[in-house]
Design an enzyme around this catalytic site. Sequence first.
Site, PDB file in Angstrom:
ATOM      1  N   GLY A 127       3.869  13.260  -1.544  1.00  0.00           N
ATOM      2  CA  GLY A 127       3.035  13.433  -0.360  1.00  0.00           C
ATOM      3  C   GLY A 127       1.748  12.628  -0.453  1.00  0.00           C
ATOM      4  O   GLY A 127       0.676  13.186  -0.727  1.00  0.00           O
ATOM      5  N   SER A 129       1.252   9.331   1.782  1.00  0.00           N
ATOM      6  CA  SER A 129       0.937   8.700   3.066  1.00  0.00           C
ATOM      7  C   SER A 129       0.637   9.730   4.141  1.00  0.00           C
ATOM      8  O   SER A 129       1.193  10.834   4.147  1.00  0.00           O
ATOM      9  CB  SER A 129       2.116   7.848   3.525  1.00  0.00           C
ATOM     10  OG  SER A 129       2.445   6.905   2.547  1.00  0.00           O
ATOM     11  N   GLU A 244       5.638   2.746 -10.016  1.00  0.00           N
ATOM     12  CA  GLU A 244       6.515   2.575  -8.865  1.00  0.00           C
ATOM     13  C   GLU A 244       6.798   1.091  -8.648  1.00  0.00           C
ATOM     14  O   GLU A 244       7.924   0.691  -8.389  1.00  0.00           O
ATOM     15  CB  GLU A 244       5.864   3.184  -7.611  1.00  0.00           C
ATOM     16  CG  GLU A 244       6.799   3.248  -6.422  1.00  0.00           C
ATOM     17  CD  GLU A 244       6.197   3.981  -5.219  1.00  0.00           C
ATOM     18  OE1 GLU A 244       4.984   4.263  -5.229  1.00  0.00           O
ATOM     19  OE2 GLU A 244       6.958   4.238  -4.271  1.00  0.00           O
ATOM     20  N   ASN A 379       4.867  -5.835   1.270  1.00  0.00           N
ATOM     21  CA  ASN A 379       4.834  -7.172   0.668  1.00  0.00           C
ATOM     22  C   ASN A 379       3.508  -7.887   0.936  1.00  0.00           C
ATOM     23  O   ASN A 379       3.047  -8.673   0.113  1.00  0.00           O
ATOM     24  CB  ASN A 379       6.028  -8.000   1.158  1.00  0.00           C
ATOM     25  CG  ASN A 379       7.250  -7.739   0.283  1.00  0.00           C
ATOM     26  OD1 ASN A 379       7.314  -6.721  -0.404  1.00  0.00           O
ATOM     27  ND2 ASN A 379       8.196  -8.652   0.301  1.00  0.00           N
ATOM     28  N   GLU A 380       2.896  -7.593   2.073  1.00  0.00           N
ATOM     29  CA  GLU A 380       1.572  -8.184   2.327  1.00  0.00           C
ATOM     30  C   GLU A 380       0.556  -7.650   1.324  1.00  0.00           C
ATOM     31  O   GLU A 380      -0.268  -8.394   0.791  1.00  0.00           O
ATOM     32  CB  GLU A 380       1.112  -7.891   3.763  1.00  0.00           C
ATOM     33  CG  GLU A 380       1.889  -8.654   4.837  1.00  0.00           C
ATOM     34  CD  GLU A 380       3.303  -8.111   5.053  1.00  0.00           C
ATOM     35  OE1 GLU A 380       3.544  -6.916   4.801  1.00  0.00           O
ATOM     36  OE2 GLU A 380       4.176  -8.902   5.475  1.00  0.00           O
TER      37      GLU A 380
HETATM   38  C1  LIG Z   1      11.493   4.701   4.364  1.00  0.00           C
HETATM   39  C2  LIG Z   1      10.132   5.008   3.897  1.00  0.00           C
HETATM   40  C3  LIG Z   1       9.953   5.910   2.882  1.00  0.00           C
HETATM   41  C4  LIG Z   1       8.684   6.251   2.471  1.00  0.00           C
HETATM   42  N1  LIG Z   1       8.531   7.225   1.533  1.00  0.00           N
HETATM   43  C5  LIG Z   1       7.285   7.666   1.245  1.00  0.00           C
HETATM   44  C6  LIG Z   1       7.101   8.786   0.423  1.00  0.00           C
HETATM   45  O1  LIG Z   1       8.053   9.367  -0.094  1.00  0.00           O
HETATM   46  N2  LIG Z   1       5.872   9.235   0.195  1.00  0.00           N
HETATM   47  C7  LIG Z   1       4.774   8.601   0.721  1.00  0.00           C
HETATM   48  O2  LIG Z   1       3.668   9.034   0.456  1.00  0.00           O
HETATM   49  N3  LIG Z   1       4.897   7.513   1.526  1.00  0.00           N
HETATM   50  C8  LIG Z   1       6.134   7.048   1.799  1.00  0.00           C
HETATM   51  N4  LIG Z   1       6.281   5.958   2.648  1.00  0.00           N
HETATM   52  C9  LIG Z   1       5.089   5.391   3.262  1.00  0.00           C
HETATM   53  C10 LIG Z   1       4.764   3.985   2.838  1.00  0.00           C
HETATM   54  O3  LIG Z   1       4.175   3.987   1.579  1.00  0.00           O
HETATM   55  C11 LIG Z   1       3.864   3.376   3.919  1.00  0.00           C
HETATM   56  O4  LIG Z   1       4.678   3.140   5.025  1.00  0.00           O
HETATM   57  C12 LIG Z   1       3.199   2.111   3.476  1.00  0.00           C
HETATM   58  O5  LIG Z   1       2.169   2.390   2.577  1.00  0.00           O
HETATM   59  C13 LIG Z   1       2.625   1.312   4.654  1.00  0.00           C
HETATM   60  O6  LIG Z   1       1.791   2.089   5.460  1.00  0.00           O
HETATM   61  P1  LIG Z   1       1.974   2.133   7.047  1.00  0.00           P
HETATM   62  O7  LIG Z   1       3.393   2.438   7.315  1.00  0.00           O
HETATM   63  O8  LIG Z   1       0.961   3.042   7.585  1.00  0.00           O
HETATM   64  O9  LIG Z   1       1.684   0.662   7.545  1.00  0.00           O
HETATM   65  P2  LIG Z   1       0.227  -0.013   7.758  1.00  0.00           P
HETATM   66  O10 LIG Z   1      -0.601   0.192   6.537  1.00  0.00           O
HETATM   67  O11 LIG Z   1      -0.337   0.392   9.048  1.00  0.00           O
HETATM   68  O12 LIG Z   1       0.645  -1.555   7.809  1.00  0.00           O
HETATM   69  C14 LIG Z   1       1.171  -2.188   8.993  1.00  0.00           C
HETATM   70  C15 LIG Z   1       1.345  -3.678   8.695  1.00  0.00           C
HETATM   71  O13 LIG Z   1       0.100  -4.267   8.351  1.00  0.00           O
HETATM   72  C16 LIG Z   1       0.148  -4.869   7.073  1.00  0.00           C
HETATM   73  N5  LIG Z   1      -1.147  -4.689   6.400  1.00  0.00           N
HETATM   74  C17 LIG Z   1      -1.815  -3.533   6.178  1.00  0.00           C
HETATM   75  N6  LIG Z   1      -2.941  -3.761   5.503  1.00  0.00           N
HETATM   76  C18 LIG Z   1      -2.986  -5.095   5.268  1.00  0.00           C
HETATM   77  C19 LIG Z   1      -3.913  -5.947   4.609  1.00  0.00           C
HETATM   78  N7  LIG Z   1      -5.004  -5.472   3.997  1.00  0.00           N
HETATM   79  N8  LIG Z   1      -3.636  -7.277   4.561  1.00  0.00           N
HETATM   80  C20 LIG Z   1      -2.533  -7.764   5.153  1.00  0.00           C
HETATM   81  N9  LIG Z   1      -1.638  -7.012   5.804  1.00  0.00           N
HETATM   82  C21 LIG Z   1      -1.850  -5.685   5.851  1.00  0.00           C
HETATM   83  C22 LIG Z   1       1.274  -4.152   6.363  1.00  0.00           C
HETATM   84  O14 LIG Z   1       1.804  -4.947   5.334  1.00  0.00           O
HETATM   85  C23 LIG Z   1       2.246  -3.911   7.481  1.00  0.00           C
HETATM   86  O15 LIG Z   1       2.992  -5.086   7.673  1.00  0.00           O
HETATM   87  C24 LIG Z   1       7.557   5.622   3.052  1.00  0.00           C
HETATM   88  C25 LIG Z   1       7.738   4.669   4.057  1.00  0.00           C
HETATM   89  C26 LIG Z   1       9.006   4.371   4.489  1.00  0.00           C
HETATM   90  C27 LIG Z   1       9.147   3.373   5.589  1.00  0.00           C
END
Ligand SMILES: Cc1cc2nc3c(=O)[nH]c(=O)nc-3n(C[C@H](O)[C@H](O)[C@H](O)COP(=O)(O)OP(=O)(O)OC[C@H]3O[C@@H](n4cnc5c(N)ncnc54)[C@H](O)[C@@H]3O)c2cc1C
Lengths: 393, 399
Positions: A127, A129, A244, A379-380
């Site tokens: 937990g 995100s 991780e 990846n970013e």
């Molecule tokens: C299938 C799946 C399973 C997951 N499982 C878990 C889990 O078990 N527990 C948990 O805690 N989380 C989990 N996650 C969450 C995951 O870690 C987040 O989705 C991830 O950290 C990205 O956050 P966001 O989705 O809010 O995207 P955002 O942070 O909003 O990013 C959106 C886009 O902007 C880009 N971006 C953001 N910041 C920057 C920057 N500084 N420079 C350049 N580009 C940037 C990102 O790369 C992305 O392309 C899971 C996600 C998925 C999709």
Amino acid sequence: MEFDLSEADLAFRRDKRAWIRANLPADIAERGRRGFHATRSDVEIWTRLLNAQGWAAPAWPAEYGGTAWTPLQRYLFQLELRAAGAPVQDQSAMELVGPVLYTFGSDAQKRAYLPKILNAETFWCQGFSEPNAGSDLASLRTRAVLDGDCYVVTGQKTWTSDAQRADMMFALVRTDPEARPQAGISFLLIDMQAPGVRVRPIYTIDEGRSVNEVFLDDVRVPCKNLVGEANKGWSYAKFLLTNERAMSAETAHTRADLSSLKRFAAEKLADPLFAAKVSRLEIDLMALEYAVLRVISAEAAAQDAVASVLKLRGAELRQRVAELAVEALGAAGLAVNPDPTGHDATDHPAPRPPVPAYAHGWLARAMFRRATTIYGGSNEIQRNIIAKAVLGL
Amino acid sequence: MDFDFSDVQQSLQDSVKRFCEREYPFEKRQALLRTEAGFDRAHWATFAELGWLGAGLAEEVGGFGGGPIENAIILEQLARALVVAPFLSSAVIATQAIARLALPEQRDKLLSPLLDGTSIAALAHGETAQHAFAPDLAAKATKTKAGYRLDGRKVFVLGGQAADVFLVSARDGAGESLFAVPAHTPGVERVNYHAVDGRRVSDLTLRGVEVEASALIGAGGDAADAIDYALDYGVIGLCAEAVGAMDAALWITRDYLKTRKQFGVTLNTFQALQHRMADMLVETELARSMLYRGIAALALENVLERRRGVSAAKAQIGEAGFFVGAQAVQLHGGIGVTEEYIVGHYLKRLALVRGLFGSSDQHLARFAECAAGRNEEEAAGLRDFRPAPGLRRRRTRRR
Ligand SMILES: Cc1cc2nc3c(=O)[nH]c(=O)nc-3n(C[C@H](O)[C@H](O)[C@H](O)COP(=O)(O)OP(=O)(O)OC[C@H]3O[C@@H](n4cnc5c(N)ncnc54)[C@H](O)[C@@H]3O)c2cc1C
């Protein structure tokens, strides 16, 4: 330099292969090869078989029930597990919270949780995100307020993988709202059965269910479930996220996927254009495998530079292999093909299409794996890390 | 498995680095390249003294007990300094071809002048600009009373200008043979020119070239496998050069971004450029990983497995190298495309690597061919990384 496997390592690999083949139940292997998320019961059965050998969590220190295998041997074991179709174990437990607990946890926590992880009695979820804290994880807002011998936790977690099957969640919560974002975070262990915890599924583009929203309303969490010190949670989380990243090259998965792709697409490989794509992928995988070996054999020069490369490229290869499989399947690759066990399906599954068994699961994988370049540090974000930490830009 | 250098390997690397710092600063290199030879024979004598010319050769055949790793160490460092010398063509490819093919009684006579630096050799094999592997040889050898008469054309003979002796491949009855032909033998016409990275190459025309029977290397008709092997060795040598050039270009570019200012800030503050640099690092590290994979493949006894591993390395590193070289130029702006600045010269080296000894597509196709009919079950993962027993023994004895 010596790029050769020793006789001992070759023998290790042969032994483990033979043991896995002899002990992995055929129906579980069959489901494993389809590539859907494993059911809790498959994971329980398999983890317990491994645990009886002392192999449930090979990377853990021997005193906590791990093995004395070298990193290379652990990698060989992974290759054999994936090749055999063994179900993926509870990674949140084995690879994420387990190491945090034996490194930073209290003796009572170690006693309470570690043996139950090894025997698949307690399943975990992560937990971290939140709706407004993704890549910028330190901005998380779920609050934990001290009240007697409990923290009272209120907020929302999201994207929580496997929350629907988990007994416990390890969570980052804000315990000091006044401090700098990273300095006010604590690491709490939350019972998923506690009053105030509510799990809601998020269906994903694979037409499956593995992630969830978790709502926390005045959940009372005993103070003994605080890991380490209050407000030090960020450093434990960083430790965990580094682990991780290191495991995330997932070359053993990609290798197994590629082998099955080449098996079912043997005829299509006569087409030189398709063969070239498969070859390109395999060559990239070979390079990544050797990058993994450089890291796990602890080549001094590789540690910083290569570790950060693994997640980035590993995630892309997992996507490419599934996309190629879908391409190879032709129309059968475009047919929605829900998990026949129902476990990994939504509440509105599509009918099962009349396609060959080898087509099962590939479309779902190709869709779900768009997430591999998003979760665990997108990846970013990995490129940001490389630019800052490795290149010093 | 052990990816760290041994002490001996480390001191080899140090010695190449010291040579490059002392003898090959960029300005001096540029001046040297403008000379006709484009190469300093005194450097070659130093290479011999330092033991580099036999560094990749097993003790059994008169070398110093090293192998492809030692060659890669040398070539990587030479490429970092953009050294132009016929090391790859003579000390690696020609030397390996002889070591593989020559009968025991021929070996010493052929190899010792190469190892002591008194003679430089070049393999003259390819006959068209398009050939990659195993060309259908048109050059032919005809038996005469005294020995053989050779006729044919050879193109893009690497290191041809400096060569004292050519190893000429020719059709000989049913098979292929390799002949040691002194460069000044009557009937050998040599046209020298420059390859993209400044290396001197030659086209040869052989018209009624008479050589003695002793010019034949090996038993006759049996050269194809040895040539194939030597070229695989050369491909991996090229890959090592690429890794050196990529790494150097990467870090030079990184330093440039931290100093060059536009819009009131240094360029390294722009995320688009940071991400490009990150991609360059990814490619460089994967190329280095693949180089090791390729070196391991060279030792495999199974020819198909060896070719497969070598072609994988070439296809991957050729493309990755060009990407890094081209992006290094791009991130420098205009200065990147000038002759006076170093970074463009890395791109030229990487362009040569990508195109020489088979294009990326040709290697991809060869990889696919070798992969067809392979027992995946057995080969998956690490099983195929085991070198041949003979080579294993040799390598461990050195330690
Ligand atoms: C299938 C799946 C399973 C997951 N499982 C878990 C889990 O078990 N527990 C948990 O805690 N989380 C989990 N996650 C969450 C995951 O870690 C987040 O989705 C991830 O950290 C990205 O956050 P966001 O989705 O809010 O995207 P955002 O942070 O909003 O990013 C959106 C886009 O902007 C880009 N971006 C953001 N910041 C920057 C920057 N500084 N420079 C350049 N580009 C940037 C990102 O790369 C992305 O392309 C899971 C996600 C998925 C999709």
